[in-house]
Write a protein that holds these residues in place. Structure first.
Motif, PDB file in Angstrom:
ATOM      1  N   TYR A 160       3.084 -45.272  14.978  1.00  0.00           N
ATOM      2  CA  TYR A 160       1.950 -44.985  15.858  1.00  0.00           C
ATOM      3  C   TYR A 160       0.695 -44.918  14.995  1.00  0.00           C
ATOM      4  O   TYR A 160       0.725 -44.414  13.872  1.00  0.00           O
ATOM      5  CB  TYR A 160       2.208 -43.666  16.594  1.00  0.00           C
TER       6      TYR A 160
ATOM      7  N   VAL B  75       6.519 -36.747  21.624  1.00  0.00           N
ATOM      8  CA  VAL B  75       5.802 -36.804  22.912  1.00  0.00           C
ATOM      9  C   VAL B  75       6.627 -37.467  24.017  1.00  0.00           C
ATOM     10  O   VAL B  75       6.374 -37.235  25.189  1.00  0.00           O
ATOM     11  CB  VAL B  75       4.408 -37.484  22.797  1.00  0.00           C
TER      12      VAL B  75
ATOM     13  N   ARG C  86      -5.630 -35.202  28.535  1.00  0.00           N
ATOM     14  CA  ARG C  86      -5.637 -34.819  27.125  1.00  0.00           C
ATOM     15  C   ARG C  86      -5.135 -33.387  26.928  1.00  0.00           C
ATOM     16  O   ARG C  86      -5.868 -32.535  26.391  1.00  0.00           O
ATOM     17  CB  ARG C  86      -7.049 -34.983  26.496  1.00  0.00           C
TER      18      ARG C  86
ATOM     19  N   ASN D  70       7.955 -44.836  19.514  1.00  0.00           N
ATOM     20  CA  ASN D  70       7.024 -45.866  19.969  1.00  0.00           C
ATOM     21  C   ASN D  70       6.557 -46.603  18.730  1.00  0.00           C
ATOM     22  O   ASN D  70       6.009 -45.963  17.826  1.00  0.00           O
ATOM     23  CB  ASN D  70       5.817 -45.210  20.655  1.00  0.00           C
TER      24      ASN D  70
ATOM     25  N   SER E 142       3.385 -33.807  24.664  1.00  0.00           N
ATOM     26  CA  SER E 142       2.232 -34.270  25.442  1.00  0.00           C
ATOM     27  C   SER E 142       2.495 -34.128  26.936  1.00  0.00           C
ATOM     28  O   SER E 142       3.422 -34.752  27.461  1.00  0.00           O
ATOM     29  CB  SER E 142       1.974 -35.746  25.111  1.00  0.00           C
TER      30      SER E 142
ATOM     31  N   ILE F 293      -1.223 -33.641  16.140  1.00  0.00           N
ATOM     32  CA  ILE F 293      -0.849 -34.464  14.978  1.00  0.00           C
ATOM     33  C   ILE F 293      -1.931 -34.361  13.904  1.00  0.00           C
ATOM     34  O   ILE F 293      -1.663 -34.098  12.736  1.00  0.00           O
ATOM     35  CB  ILE F 293      -0.638 -35.940  15.414  1.00  0.00           C
TER      36      ILE F 293
ATOM     37  N   GLY G 274      -4.303 -33.205  23.798  1.00  0.00           N
ATOM     38  CA  GLY G 274      -3.265 -34.236  23.728  1.00  0.00           C
ATOM     39  C   GLY G 274      -2.356 -33.970  22.539  1.00  0.00           C
ATOM     40  O   GLY G 274      -2.601 -33.065  21.718  1.00  0.00           O
ATOM     41  N   GLY G 275      -1.302 -34.785  22.453  1.00  0.00           N
ATOM     42  CA  GLY G 275      -0.459 -34.710  21.262  1.00  0.00           C
ATOM     43  C   GLY G 275      -1.260 -35.124  20.036  1.00  0.00           C
ATOM     44  O   GLY G 275      -1.039 -34.632  18.929  1.00  0.00           O
ATOM     45  N   THR G 276      -2.229 -36.014  20.237  1.00  0.00           N
ATOM     46  CA  THR G 276      -3.000 -36.570  19.111  1.00  0.00           C
ATOM     47  C   THR G 276      -3.659 -35.473  18.289  1.00  0.00           C
ATOM     48  O   THR G 276      -3.664 -35.526  17.060  1.00  0.00           O
ATOM     49  CB  THR G 276      -4.081 -37.539  19.636  1.00  0.00           C
TER      50      THR G 276
ATOM     51  N   LYS H  91       2.204 -37.576  28.740  1.00  0.00           N
ATOM     52  CA  LYS H  91       3.378 -38.437  28.930  1.00  0.00           C
ATOM     53  C   LYS H  91       4.314 -37.850  29.980  1.00  0.00           C
ATOM     54  O   LYS H  91       4.836 -38.563  30.831  1.00  0.00           O
ATOM     55  CB  LYS H  91       4.148 -38.589  27.613  1.00  0.00           C
TER      56      LYS H  91
ATOM     57  N   ASP I 135       6.841 -36.132  15.941  1.00  0.00           N
ATOM     58  CA  ASP I 135       6.084 -36.545  17.120  1.00  0.00           C
ATOM     59  C   ASP I 135       7.119 -36.794  18.220  1.00  0.00           C
ATOM     60  O   ASP I 135       7.799 -37.821  18.232  1.00  0.00           O
ATOM     61  CB  ASP I 135       5.298 -37.807  16.752  1.00  0.00           C
TER      62      ASP I 135
ATOM     63  N   TYR J 252      -1.355 -41.737  12.635  1.00  0.00           N
ATOM     64  CA  TYR J 252      -0.907 -40.977  11.463  1.00  0.00           C
ATOM     65  C   TYR J 252      -1.697 -41.317  10.195  1.00  0.00           C
ATOM     66  O   TYR J 252      -2.205 -40.436   9.507  1.00  0.00           O
ATOM     67  CB  TYR J 252       0.583 -41.219  11.176  1.00  0.00           C
TER      68      TYR J 252
ATOM     69  N   ASN K  29       8.960 -39.969  14.505  1.00  0.00           N
ATOM     70  CA  ASN K  29       8.577 -40.109  15.909  1.00  0.00           C
ATOM     71  C   ASN K  29       9.865 -40.385  16.690  1.00  0.00           C
ATOM     72  O   ASN K  29      10.542 -41.366  16.449  1.00  0.00           O
ATOM     73  CB  ASN K  29       7.580 -41.281  16.020  1.00  0.00           C
TER      74      ASN K  29
HETATM   75  C1  LIG Z   1       4.138 -41.933  19.602  1.00  0.00           C
HETATM   76  C2  LIG Z   1       2.947 -41.309  20.206  1.00  0.00           C
HETATM   77  N1  LIG Z   1       2.495 -40.170  19.699  1.00  0.00           N
HETATM   78  C3  LIG Z   1       1.422 -39.538  20.194  1.00  0.00           C
HETATM   79  C4  LIG Z   1       0.727 -40.067  21.256  1.00  0.00           C
HETATM   80  C5  LIG Z   1      -0.492 -39.367  21.748  1.00  0.00           C
HETATM   81  O1  LIG Z   1      -0.252 -38.547  22.827  1.00  0.00           O
HETATM   82  P1  LIG Z   1      -1.482 -37.955  23.636  1.00  0.00           P
HETATM   83  O2  LIG Z   1      -1.938 -39.010  24.588  1.00  0.00           O
HETATM   84  O3  LIG Z   1      -0.939 -36.746  24.318  1.00  0.00           O
HETATM   85  O4  LIG Z   1      -2.543 -37.615  22.654  1.00  0.00           O
HETATM   86  C6  LIG Z   1       1.163 -41.277  21.829  1.00  0.00           C
HETATM   87  C7  LIG Z   1       0.406 -41.878  22.937  1.00  0.00           C
HETATM   88  O5  LIG Z   1       0.542 -43.037  23.258  1.00  0.00           O
HETATM   89  C8  LIG Z   1       2.300 -41.905  21.301  1.00  0.00           C
HETATM   90  O6  LIG Z   1       2.768 -43.051  21.797  1.00  0.00           O
END
Ligand SMILES: Cc1ncc(COP(=O)(O)O)c(C=O)c1O
Length: 404
Positions: A124, A208, A248, A173, A237, A103, A98-100, A240, A206, A127, A169
């Motif tokens: 988000y 995503v 993931r 979000n 990601s 990060i 995932g993007g998580t 998304k 970020d 972080y 970001n």
């Molecule tokens: C701003 C932001 N960054 C990162 C993520 C995480 O992305 P992923 O689900 O690919 O880990 C999200 C998921 O909601 C998000 O809203």
């Protein structure tokens, strides 16, 4: 039963995220869930077929640590095709959990004990804990009300010789805003000014929601900025973009020097990402190259449906520029004037049976009069319509109806 052991927490203040809590509460209450950001509609069956094909084709053992070679090639080709910079798939792209995970790994790679990273609130939630686990200090700067804009003078004033990282970001979000070209230029100036005097500052962008942009907007990526591209991790990601948040799979694009450091963390963190999913995504991107480009129009229709459904609710909805959320301000509803955003959310879930997300958990210090909640538009049309009907019936019955 307790065994008498007391574990000292490295993150004593961190509990279960508001997203998980609200999704759990939605199930308990039988509520419509427009809170947590995940689609409730089926994925494209062709994508599932691609994964089945990948499994049958033998993609079942460890994938390369950096990511499936051909998937990274198609990511680089996609960036090129959308007018972006030439990215070296071998040295500048890493596939992550995932993007998580990108990060997290990027933060661990550049922030050391006693060093500082700047984030912008509302932020988000991934972080701040990652910065603290790196031994760093997270400096929270609010985006300026009412439009959630960057205050670059405040950024400059908040920097010290310990600043190592700035996290942005974009699209944002939960603010649903997008950074302007001017914002990226300002960020570049901040990075260059400091970097010239002290140790270099890195940007973690970020991105995503890069494809979820509304009303003809174009994404401004750090990756394509003449200065920032040399100093930034850019995180994406597939969750998304292809509506598969549960798979993931995400990735990070960064110059070779930063990628090298990110991979040192990634290889002992996730190590490598599910092989059949990576190959399945690769096949799908090859066969449906337009898939990611379609998401802007797809979500903008959903945003419009939700906004139209809530037109008589009394909620004020600032225009969402991007990301797959919509903010709603309940400050104009007389019967809720004393409610905090958390209380309003509680009342909506208990009394209207609709789950939304309050904004204050996205802040270290939320503004005292926070009256904004976040709704996710990545839902079936029926879900959005039902949520809007329930909210409208509730606010009219309780809030406005009684007072008129
Ligand atoms: C701003 C932001 N960054 C990162 C993520 C995480 O992305 P992923 O689900 O690919 O880990 C999200 C998921 O909601 C998000 O809203």
């Amino acid at each position: 039963m307790s065994n008498g052991r007391r574990t000292e927490s490295k993150l004593p203040d961190v509990g279960t995220t508001i997203f998980t809590v609200m999704s759990r509460r939605a199930i308990e209450q039988g509520a419509v869930n427009v809170g947590q950001g995940f689609p409730d509609y089926p994925i494209d069956p062709a994508l599932a077929d691609c994964v089945a094909e990948a499994m049958a084709g033998g993609f079942n053992q460890y994938a390369p640590m950096e990511g499936n070679v051909r998937l990274r090639g198609s990511i680089a080709a996609g960036i090129r095709a959308s007018g972006g910079r030439e990215v070296d798939a071998e040295t500048e792209i890493t596939v992550s959990c995932g993007g998580t995970e990108s990060i997290y790994s990027a933060i661990q790679a550049v922030v050391g004990p006693g060093e500082e990273a700047i984030v912008f609130d509302p932020a988000y939630d991934a972080y701040d804990p990652a910065i603290r686990l790196a031994g760093g200090r997270c400096i929270h700067i609010p985006l300026a009300a009412p439009d959630f804009r960057y205050d670059w003078d405040r950024v400059r004033a908040s920097m010290s010789e310990r600043t190592r990282l700035i996290i942005i970001n974009n699209p944002h979000n939960p603010a649903c805003t997008v950074a302007t070209a001017g914002d990226l230029d300002e960020l570049a100036r901040v990075v260059v000014e400091r970097g010239a005097r002290d140790r270099p500052i890195t940007v973690l962008a970020d991105e995503v929601y890069e494809h979820v942009l509304y009303d003809g907007r174009r994404h401004q990526s750090v990756m394509n900025h003449p200065v920032l591209k040399e100093h930034s991790f850019a995180v994406y990601s597939f969750g998304k973009t292809l509506h598969i948040t549960g798979w993931r799979v995400g990735y990070c694009v960064a110059p070779a020097e930063l990628t090298r450091e990110l991979r040192k963390v990634h290889q002992f963190n996730a190590f490598s990402i599910a092989a059949p999913l990576q190959e399945g995504i690769r096949l799908y991107l090859e066969r449906q190259p337009q898939a990611s480009r379609d998401v802007g129009a797809f979500f903008s229709a959903k945003r419009d449906l939700l906004r139209a459904g809530l037109a008589d609710s009394g909620l004020v909805m600032p225009p969402a520029q991007g990301s797959y959320f919509q903010l709603a301000d309940f400050g104009q509803l007389p019967d809720f004037s004393d409610c905090s955003d958390v209380e309003f959310t509680e009342r909506l879930i208990n009394e209207a049976r609709v789950a939304v997300i309050p904004l204050s958990p996205f802040y270290r210090e939320a503004p005292a009069n926070m009256r904004i909640v976040r709704l996710c538009v990545a839902k079936r049309d029926e879900t959005l319509t039902l949520a809007a009907e329930r909210i409208t019936a509730y606010t009219n019955g309780i809030g406005r109806g009684r007072t008129t």
